[in-house]
Structure formats: C-alpha cells, structure tokens
Design an enzyme around this catalytic site. Structure first.
Site, PDB file in Angstrom:
ATOM      1  N   PHE A 133       0.853  -1.189   0.000  1.00 38.51           N
ATOM      2  CA  PHE A 133       0.000   0.000   0.000  1.00 38.51           C
ATOM      3  C   PHE A 133       0.885   1.234   0.000  1.00 38.51           C
ATOM      4  O   PHE A 133       1.754   1.379   0.851  1.00 38.51           O
ATOM      5  CB  PHE A 133      -0.943   0.043   1.215  1.00 38.51           C
ATOM      6  CG  PHE A 133      -1.873   1.221   1.155  1.00 38.51           C
ATOM      7  CD1 PHE A 133      -3.019   1.189   0.360  1.00 38.51           C
ATOM      8  CD2 PHE A 133      -1.586   2.391   1.844  1.00 38.51           C
ATOM      9  CE1 PHE A 133      -3.858   2.293   0.275  1.00 38.51           C
ATOM     10  CE2 PHE A 133      -2.430   3.497   1.762  1.00 38.51           C
ATOM     11  CZ  PHE A 133      -3.568   3.448   0.971  1.00 38.51           C
ATOM     12  N   ASP A 190       9.132   2.493   1.687  1.00 41.86           N
ATOM     13  CA  ASP A 190       7.977   3.255   2.153  1.00 41.86           C
ATOM     14  C   ASP A 190       7.862   3.008   3.654  1.00 41.86           C
ATOM     15  O   ASP A 190       7.379   1.960   4.094  1.00 41.86           O
ATOM     16  CB  ASP A 190       6.725   2.799   1.400  1.00 41.86           C
ATOM     17  CG  ASP A 190       5.464   3.548   1.850  1.00 41.86           C
ATOM     18  OD1 ASP A 190       5.490   4.135   2.941  1.00 41.86           O
ATOM     19  OD2 ASP A 190       4.470   3.515   1.108  1.00 41.86           O
ATOM     20  N   LYS A 240       2.515   9.699   8.192  1.00 41.63           N
ATOM     21  CA  LYS A 240       1.745   9.369   9.399  1.00 41.63           C
ATOM     22  C   LYS A 240       2.255   9.982  10.717  1.00 41.63           C
ATOM     23  O   LYS A 240       1.732  10.981  11.157  1.00 41.63           O
ATOM     24  CB  LYS A 240       1.584   7.857   9.508  1.00 41.63           C
ATOM     25  CG  LYS A 240       0.679   7.312   8.386  1.00 41.63           C
ATOM     26  CD  LYS A 240       0.153   5.945   8.667  1.00 41.63           C
ATOM     27  CE  LYS A 240      -1.027   5.607   7.777  1.00 41.63           C
ATOM     28  NZ  LYS A 240      -0.680   5.157   6.425  1.00 41.63           N
TER      29      LYS A 240
HETATM   30  C1  LIG Z   1      -0.934   5.380   5.015  1.00 42.20           C
HETATM   31  C2  LIG Z   1       0.104   4.938   4.059  1.00 42.20           C
HETATM   32  C3  LIG Z   1       0.379   5.664   2.877  1.00 42.20           C
HETATM   33  C4  LIG Z   1      -0.465   6.825   2.432  1.00 42.20           C
HETATM   34  O1  LIG Z   1      -0.378   7.911   3.291  1.00 42.20           O
HETATM   35  P1  LIG Z   1      -1.466   9.116   3.124  1.00 42.20           P
HETATM   36  O2  LIG Z   1      -0.959  10.127   4.124  1.00 42.20           O
HETATM   37  O3  LIG Z   1      -2.798   8.564   3.455  1.00 42.20           O
HETATM   38  O4  LIG Z   1      -1.366   9.597   1.739  1.00 42.20           O
HETATM   39  C5  LIG Z   1       1.428   5.248   2.096  1.00 42.20           C
HETATM   40  N1  LIG Z   1       2.174   4.186   2.415  1.00 42.20           N
HETATM   41  C6  LIG Z   1       1.941   3.464   3.540  1.00 42.20           C
HETATM   42  C7  LIG Z   1       2.824   2.308   3.863  1.00 42.20           C
HETATM   43  C8  LIG Z   1       0.892   3.802   4.388  1.00 42.20           C
HETATM   44  O5  LIG Z   1       0.634   3.074   5.458  1.00 42.20           O
END
Ligand SMILES: *Cc1c(COP(=O)(O)O)cnc(C)c1O
Length: 398
Positions: free
Chosen positions: A138, A223, A252
């Site tokens: 994700f 990420d 986050k």
């Molecule tokens: C939450 C998340 C995102 C997206 O972040 P947003 O601030 O909602 O755009 C991207 N990568 C990972 C691993 C996430 O958990």
C-alpha cells in the site's frame, strides 16, 4: 452536537469515501479518546499509526501554539528555520543526507517515484523508468500511488493508470530478480507491510533485495510511512535489517498528529533534483515542521523507543498466549508496537465488540486485527486492552 447530529451532518455534506464507524471522537489525551457523549476509549488505533505520542502530547501542542502565534506559513521561496531543523533531525538519525517535505504519505511516494525516474534517466538513459513493487503493498491514493500499490481493488475504475509499474509477490527474492528488466529503475517496498495486515519483510529478503539493486544499478525505495518513526522500536524499520535504502518516505507519525510527509534520499540520488523539478506550496511550512520537530525530538530523546520495545515485547508475548488459547487465531506478527493478529474469519465483528467495551483496534485486510497504539503506552494499558480482547474472543469461541 451529539454523535447522531454529527453523523447526520457528515452523511449529508461529506463525500462518501469512507465506510465510517458510528462514533465521533471529540477530545483526546494521551492514550484516551472521548466521544461526543463523553464516553472514554483506550485508543490502540492512534489515527492508524499517526498519534505516535498519544493525543495532544504537551510538547507537540506547545510547539504548534507557539509557532501558530509566530508564523504559520511562508513560501518555499524563502529559507524556513523549522524545516531546516526537522530535516536535520531526520537526516542525523537515518542513512539519508537530504529531505524534501510534503503533506502526506501518498505525496511522499509520488516524490520518491519522480526522484527515482529522474535519477535513473540521468544515470542510465531515457529507457529506465520502471518501478517494481510488491503485491499487497500500500503506497497511497494518488494516481501514481495507487498504481504503485500492488492491489487491484484500489485501481479499479481509475484507469488508465500511469505506465511503468510491475508487481511481484512480497518476500520472494527469485520473483523479484526475475522481474528486473532493461527498463527497471527502482524497487519500492514497505519493510513491514501495514495495510495488508502487518507483514514484516524477511531479513534474507531485504538484504537480497539490496544486493539485487546494487548488481543492477537500481534504487531501493522504502515506504516507511506506517512502519517508520519509532513504530517498530527503532527510529526507522529498515534499521532492524541492516539494509539501507537510497530513498525512503515518511508521513503518518511525522507530525505527532499534524499533517506532514517527507521524502529522504542519499546525496548522490537527491542531487538528481534541480530547482524547479519538484515543489509543494504547503510542504515543509513552519507550522507543520514545528509540530514535526517537537514530535521527532520527543521520539529520539524521550525514551520512547525503549518504551516501544519493552511494552511491544510484552504485548506480543501476551498475544501469543491468546493464540495458544483460541484456535481461530492463525498467527501473531509484528515488531515493536506494530502488531497484527490474523484470524481464521473476518475481524470486523471483534473490532466492533472491542469498541463497545471501550477499546479501539482496527481490522486490516479483512482478517487481521491491527494494533498500532501510541508508543507511550504502559504495560497496564496493555493489560486493560488484553482483558477486553480476551473477553470478546471468549464470546467468539462460545
Ligand atoms: C498510510 C500509508 C500511505 C499513504 O499515506 P497518506 O498520508 O494517506 O497519503 C502510504 N504508504 C503506507 C505504507 C501507508 O501506510
């Protein structure tokens, strides 16, 4: 307004992009949230790994109040002190040399994709643009980020998607090696997959991926939007593995509850961006960076990582005990305070019944109970949560 008023107003005027729970939190302090009726909840969702220091941590509140009264926003046409200081603390505690600030995780990943493409074109020529990501990953909700996300359910109806992405099963080095081709420029992975249900990368896998990148002149992008910034017990999740990325992304927890994202890179890679290549009006503004600086100083200097490791180990041990008791618990996974418990059935009902008893947890990928509490929780908080979870699971068993 009471919960029902808030729900009605929201359902009438806000776009229906979220499957919302019938609850309206109006106040938070530390590990607790209160709804509009004044009911308290132990919050082990923490904004989905956002409220790393709990709600309204005094250091973050003070930084925001002071900065809001001094200077909220100024353009990146000028030098910004809180931005430079936040970049410093991130760089000095990681393998990166430079930071770029934006406002969310998806934006951070967009920036990472752009940086990787530009670097590869300068380094290897115009045909190098493809990014390989993992199935069930994700990476966010913008067009490039849903394309990087290896889950068709996020992409359906939004085609045509930007070209140049390929997917391979996670934790399968042979599949990854087989997918590398003449157009590949980077591999992008979450060291611990979050949305797909708390799945840590295997150690041999990540070191193998690093070698594969080095052999083929590819960039490795991590990420760390969910697993980074203390969540797993180290400042960054990759630090558990002894494997360094060329680029990594954050969001986050970065603002301790305030919206901010970042993209970090090693000097040689960051240098591919020249003035004008990438920008954000709000990204790195004084208010967001002051919040981020206070949050990061607290995580780095405040014993937060030690607490996360100690309480996380206790929590995980107790979840393993539950798994021994209930046969429908398939697996307990995770690191630090990023924990998942995979069930043999959907977990939505259990999440609802925990909430009715005053505990907020969340369900990821339908069957995984995800627990990402503030990093400042105590063993006593864990005991309270476990009593509730155990009670709900006991009913489930019956
Ligand atoms: C939450 C998340 C995102 C997206 O972040 P947003 O601030 O909602 O755009 C991207 N990568 C990972 C691993 C996430 O958990």
């Amino acid at each position: 307004m009471n919960t029902s008023d808030i729900m009605q107003l929201s359902d009438k005027y806000v776009m229906h992009t979220y499957g919302r729970i019938a609850m309206a939190p109006v106040r938070g302090e530390g590990t607790l949230l209160w709804d509009a009726e004044g009911r308290a909840y132990l919050d082990f969702v923490a904004g989905i790994a956002v409220n790393c220091l709990g709600h309204c941590h005094p250091a973050v509140v003070r930084a925001i109040q002071e900065q809001a009264a001094r200077l909220m926003h100024v353009s990146n046409l000028y030098y910004i002190e809180p931005q430079a200081r936040l970049a410093e603390i991130l760089v000095e505690n990681s393998c990166a040399d430079r930071a770029f600030f934006c406002n969310s995780g998806a934006e951070a990943n967009e920036g990472a994709i752009k940086l990787a493409r530009k670097w590869a074109k300068k380094q290897h020529g115009p045909d190098r643009y493809e990014i390989i990501t993992a199935e069930n990953s994700f990476h966010g909700r913008t067009l490039a980020a849903i394309t990087a996300t290896g889950q068709p359910k996020y992409q359906k109806y939004f085609e045509p998607l930007p070209p140049g992405f390929k997917y391979v099963p996670f934790n399968d080095l042979d599949a990854l090696a087989g997918a590398v081709g003449p157009h590949t420029c980077a591999i992008m992975l979450e060291p611990v997959q979050g949305e797909s249900g708390v799945r840590p990368a295997a150690a041999e896998y990540l070191s193998g991926v690093r070698e594969l990148c080095d052999r083929n002149g590819l960039l490795l992008i991590f990420d760390e939007v969910q697993c980074g910034l203390g969540r797993t017990g180290k400042f960054l999740a990759y630090q558990h593995y002894g494997v360094e990325p060329d680029i990594f992304t954050l969001a986050k927890a970065l603002g301790g509850g305030f919206p901010i994202g970042a993209l970090l890179a090693k000097e040689q890679v960051a240098g591919a961006f020249a003035p004008g290549d990438h920008a954000s009006t709000f990204g790195g503004n004084p208010l967001a960076c002051a919040a981020g600086l206070a949050a990061m100083q607290t995580i780095v200097n405040g014993g937060v990582l030690e607490n996360c490791n100690r309480v996380g180990a206790y929590f995980k041990e107790k979840l393993h005990e539950l798994a021994g008791k209930y046969s429908f618990i398939r697996e307990v996974r995770g690191m630090g305070l990023m924990l998942g418990m995979e069930l043999a059935m959907p977990g939505g009902d259990i999440v609802n019944r925990c909430r009715e008893r005053g505990l907020l947890i969340n369900c990821a990928n339908n069957t995984v109970l995800r627990i990402v509490p503030p990093l400042i929780i105590t063993n006593a908080d864990v005991d309270r949560a476990l009593e509730i979870i155990d009670g709900v699971l006991r009913e489930q068993q019956a």
